[in-house]
Design a protein around this motif. Structure first.
Motif, PDB file in Angstrom:
ATOM      1  N   GLU A 123       0.820  -1.208   0.000  1.00  0.00           N
ATOM      2  CA  GLU A 123       0.000   0.000   0.000  1.00  0.00           C
ATOM      3  C   GLU A 123       0.858   1.264   0.000  1.00  0.00           C
ATOM      4  OE1 GLU A 123      -3.286   0.285  -0.415  1.00  0.00           O
ATOM      5  OE2 GLU A 123      -3.230  -1.876  -0.743  1.00  0.00           O
ATOM      6  N   VAL A 124       1.927   1.265   0.792  1.00  0.00           N
ATOM      7  CA  VAL A 124       2.829   2.426   0.804  1.00  0.00           C
ATOM      8  C   VAL A 124       3.439   2.622  -0.579  1.00  0.00           C
ATOM      9  CG1 VAL A 124       5.006   3.334   1.711  1.00  0.00           C
ATOM     10  CG2 VAL A 124       3.325   2.331   3.269  1.00  0.00           C
ATOM     11  N   SER A 125       3.847   1.533  -1.214  1.00  0.00           N
ATOM     12  CA  SER A 125       4.422   1.616  -2.563  1.00  0.00           C
ATOM     13  C   SER A 125       3.419   2.186  -3.558  1.00  0.00           C
ATOM     14  CB  SER A 125       4.892   0.241  -3.028  1.00  0.00           C
ATOM     15  OG  SER A 125       5.920  -0.251  -2.203  1.00  0.00           O
ATOM     16  N   LYS A 126       2.166   1.768  -3.449  1.00  0.00           N
ATOM     17  CA  LYS A 126       1.129   2.269  -4.355  1.00  0.00           C
ATOM     18  C   LYS A 126       0.910   3.769  -4.168  1.00  0.00           C
ATOM     19  CE  LYS A 126      -1.647  -1.954  -4.964  1.00  0.00           C
ATOM     20  NZ  LYS A 126      -2.947  -2.605  -4.661  1.00  0.00           N
ATOM     21  N   ILE A 127       0.876   4.205  -2.914  1.00  0.00           N
ATOM     22  CA  ILE A 127       0.632   5.629  -2.643  1.00  0.00           C
ATOM     23  C   ILE A 127       1.794   6.478  -3.147  1.00  0.00           C
ATOM     24  CG2 ILE A 127       0.303   7.350  -0.831  1.00  0.00           C
ATOM     25  CD1 ILE A 127      -1.059   5.124   0.831  1.00  0.00           C
ATOM     26  N   ILE A 128       3.016   6.052  -2.858  1.00  0.00           N
ATOM     27  CA  ILE A 128       4.183   6.816  -3.318  1.00  0.00           C
ATOM     28  C   ILE A 128       4.251   6.818  -4.840  1.00  0.00           C
ATOM     29  CG2 ILE A 128       6.703   6.945  -3.310  1.00  0.00           C
ATOM     30  CD1 ILE A 128       6.662   5.770  -0.493  1.00  0.00           C
ATOM     31  N   SER A 129       3.955   5.682  -5.461  1.00  0.00           N
ATOM     32  CA  SER A 129       3.982   5.601  -6.925  1.00  0.00           C
ATOM     33  C   SER A 129       2.944   6.528  -7.545  1.00  0.00           C
ATOM     34  CB  SER A 129       3.734   4.159  -7.373  1.00  0.00           C
ATOM     35  OG  SER A 129       4.785   3.318  -6.957  1.00  0.00           O
ATOM     36  N   ARG A 130       1.780   6.632  -6.904  1.00  0.00           N
ATOM     37  CA  ARG A 130       0.753   7.553  -7.395  1.00  0.00           C
ATOM     38  C   ARG A 130       1.278   8.986  -7.376  1.00  0.00           C
ATOM     39  NH1 ARG A 130      -3.904  10.328  -4.785  1.00  0.00           N
ATOM     40  NH2 ARG A 130      -5.617  10.490  -6.287  1.00  0.00           N
ATOM     41  N   SER A 131       1.984   9.354  -6.316  1.00  0.00           N
ATOM     42  CA  SER A 131       2.564  10.689  -6.231  1.00  0.00           C
ATOM     43  C   SER A 131       3.627  10.899  -7.307  1.00  0.00           C
ATOM     44  CB  SER A 131       3.182  10.916  -4.844  1.00  0.00           C
ATOM     45  OG  SER A 131       3.735  12.205  -4.741  1.00  0.00           O
ATOM     46  N   ILE A 132       4.445   9.880  -7.548  1.00  0.00           N
ATOM     47  CA  ILE A 132       5.495   9.985  -8.566  1.00  0.00           C
ATOM     48  C   ILE A 132       4.882  10.142  -9.959  1.00  0.00           C
ATOM     49  CG2 ILE A 132       7.373   8.720  -9.700  1.00  0.00           C
ATOM     50  CD1 ILE A 132       8.016   7.517  -6.922  1.00  0.00           C
ATOM     51  N   GLN A 154      -4.096  15.970  -7.479  1.00  0.00           N
ATOM     52  CA  GLN A 154      -4.536  14.939  -6.536  1.00  0.00           C
ATOM     53  C   GLN A 154      -3.520  13.805  -6.454  1.00  0.00           C
ATOM     54  OE1 GLN A 154      -9.041  14.117  -6.542  1.00  0.00           O
ATOM     55  NE2 GLN A 154      -8.733  15.254  -8.434  1.00  0.00           N
ATOM     56  N   GLU A 155      -2.954  13.445  -7.607  1.00  0.00           N
ATOM     57  CA  GLU A 155      -1.942  12.395  -7.620  1.00  0.00           C
ATOM     58  C   GLU A 155      -0.674  12.849  -6.909  1.00  0.00           C
ATOM     59  OE1 GLU A 155      -3.194  10.326 -11.882  1.00  0.00           O
ATOM     60  OE2 GLU A 155      -1.621  11.848 -11.805  1.00  0.00           O
ATOM     61  N   LYS A 156      -0.197  14.013  -7.265  1.00  0.00           N
ATOM     62  CA  LYS A 156       1.085  14.496  -6.739  1.00  0.00           C
ATOM     63  C   LYS A 156       0.991  14.905  -5.273  1.00  0.00           C
ATOM     64  CE  LYS A 156       4.254  18.402  -7.138  1.00  0.00           C
ATOM     65  NZ  LYS A 156       4.527  19.685  -7.808  1.00  0.00           N
ATOM     66  N   SER A 157       0.072  15.797  -4.965  1.00  0.00           N
ATOM     67  CA  SER A 157      -0.025  16.370  -3.622  1.00  0.00           C
ATOM     68  C   SER A 157      -0.984  15.606  -2.720  1.00  0.00           C
ATOM     69  CB  SER A 157      -0.456  17.838  -3.708  1.00  0.00           C
ATOM     70  OG  SER A 157       0.460  18.581  -4.499  1.00  0.00           O
ATOM     71  N   CYS A 165      -1.923   9.867   6.239  1.00  0.00           N
ATOM     72  CA  CYS A 165      -3.114   9.267   6.855  1.00  0.00           C
ATOM     73  C   CYS A 165      -2.982   7.748   6.931  1.00  0.00           C
ATOM     74  CB  CYS A 165      -4.364   9.642   6.059  1.00  0.00           C
ATOM     75  SG  CYS A 165      -4.803  11.396   6.136  1.00  0.00           S
ATOM     76  N   TYR A 166      -2.517   7.140   5.841  1.00  0.00           N
ATOM     77  CA  TYR A 166      -2.403   5.679   5.820  1.00  0.00           C
ATOM     78  C   TYR A 166      -1.473   5.161   6.906  1.00  0.00           C
ATOM     79  CZ  TYR A 166      -1.369   0.920   4.489  1.00  0.00           C
ATOM     80  OH  TYR A 166      -1.201  -0.436   4.531  1.00  0.00           O
ATOM     81  N   MET A 167      -0.367   5.849   7.117  1.00  0.00           N
ATOM     82  CA  MET A 167       0.553   5.426   8.160  1.00  0.00           C
ATOM     83  C   MET A 167      -0.117   5.488   9.529  1.00  0.00           C
ATOM     84  SD  MET A 167       3.130   4.455   6.495  1.00  0.00           S
ATOM     85  CE  MET A 167       4.245   4.117   7.854  1.00  0.00           C
ATOM     86  N   GLY A 168      -1.161   6.312   9.656  1.00  0.00           N
ATOM     87  CA  GLY A 168      -1.902   6.391  10.906  1.00  0.00           C
ATOM     88  C   GLY A 168      -2.902   5.273  11.086  1.00  0.00           C
ATOM     89  N   TYR A 169      -3.568   4.856  10.004  1.00  0.00           N
ATOM     90  CA  TYR A 169      -4.606   3.830  10.155  1.00  0.00           C
ATOM     91  C   TYR A 169      -4.175   2.452   9.671  1.00  0.00           C
ATOM     92  CZ  TYR A 169      -5.966   4.259   5.166  1.00  0.00           C
ATOM     93  OH  TYR A 169      -5.986   4.262   3.785  1.00  0.00           O
TER      94      TYR A 169
END
Length: 307
Positions: A123-132, A154-157, A165-169
């Motif tokens: 999930e972390v990889s997916k979120i970071i990749s979306r930002s990239i 929305q993708e970048k920022s 948020c994800y790291m919190g939940y």
């Protein structure tokens, strides 16, 4: 609390980087970032508590949030070649790139130790990749419409807020509905902040000015969409027919054109729509007080008050 997070960040560096000069350099990056009051880690901790979490590892998770954001900030500054006062911009670029890789490896290792669910790393990889992916659209300046801008932002920022948020939940059992609400809220917050940056960076004539970089931000896209001879020089500049030197020589006229055009008012309207949507999501989100209110305050309440 923030000191605890900084100590965890330093510990991660000690765990993976034993070459003394690189170890010291990375810690200097962390200490410089700490001056920003660790906003991202606060979001992680607040999200965790507002959803009923009480993990003994939450500060370690929040430290990972800060390390990821620091890494992405460094990459962004390298791409834009600004923020010259930052310690990572004062190093040879080869050293800074090595530091970026070291930070990412530290993050991966720490996530491996913290993984309480099989999907954490995925999930972390997916979120970071979306930002990239969003960042790629930004650095290549490929967007040409307002809808493309909104998606890119929305993708970048928005993804950065999704990550915090994800790291919190991530260690909690949350419904799909709650996760979707958080994702939408994070994207709204990312848009709100990026639009604010767009408005600021359009009227400052230094290395960060978006006109100089021919960046297609929200107010610029509004200007380029209007069929009016008053904006013909701006369009010619974005098509490469007018030089940066001409822009700088006539900057007062360009600033007056921006002021009179209504592009800032348009950007504020779009920002206001984002804030209204964020408010609706926030009101429907099932979360615990006073953490729910603190989350709102630290992410977008100041913009609501200003509006």
């Amino acid at each position: 609390m923030m000191q605890d997070i900084q100590q965890h960040m330093h510990r991660v560096i000690d765990d993976y980087i034993y070459v003394e000069d690189l170890n010291t350099l990375l810690k200097s990056f962390i200490d410089d970032k700490e001056k920003e009051n660790c906003t991202w880690s606060k979001i992680t901790i607040c999200m965790h508590k507002m959803l009923g979490g009480d993990s003994p590892h939450i500060h370690r998770l929040a430290a990972v949030t800060e390390l990821v954001i620091l890494t992405l900030d460094i990459m962004d500054d390298l791409q834009d070649q600004d923020q010259g006062s930052k310690p990572w911009m004062q190093c040879p670029q080869a050293v800074t790139l090595n530091a970026v890789m070291a930070l990412f490896m530290g993050v991966l290792g720490e996530l491996g130790h913290l993984q309480v669910k099989d999907k954490l790393l995925v999930e972390v990889s997916k979120i970071i990749s979306r930002s990239i992916n969003g960042q790629q659209k930004d650095v290549t300046n490929t967007i040409s419409t307002i809808d493309e801008y909104l998606m890119m932002t929305q993708e970048k920022s928005g993804s950065l807020y999704r990550l915090a948020c994800y790291m919190g939940y991530s260690s909690l059992e949350c419904s799909e509905e709650t996760i979707e609400q958080i994702h939408q809220l994070a994207d709204c917050i990312g848009l709100i902040h990026q639009i604010q940056n767009d408005m600021r960076d359009l009227i400052r004539f230094d290395v960060k000015n978006d006109l100089i970089g021919r960046k297609r931000t929200l107010p610029v896209l509004y200007l380029l969409s209007i069929e009016d001879t008053a904006f013909s020089q701006l369009k010619a500049y974005y098509e490469g027919e007018i030089t940066v030197n001409f822009l700088l020589e006539e900057k007062e006229d360009f600033l007056q054109m921006i002021h009179d055009s209504g592009c800032m008012e348009y950007a504020r309207i779009v920002q206001s729509v984002c804030m209204q949507k964020a408010e609706e999501i926030y009101e429907n989100l099932q979360a615990i007080s006073p953490w729910k209110e603190r989350f709102k305050q630290m992410t977008y309440e100041d913009f609501l008050d200003a509006d």
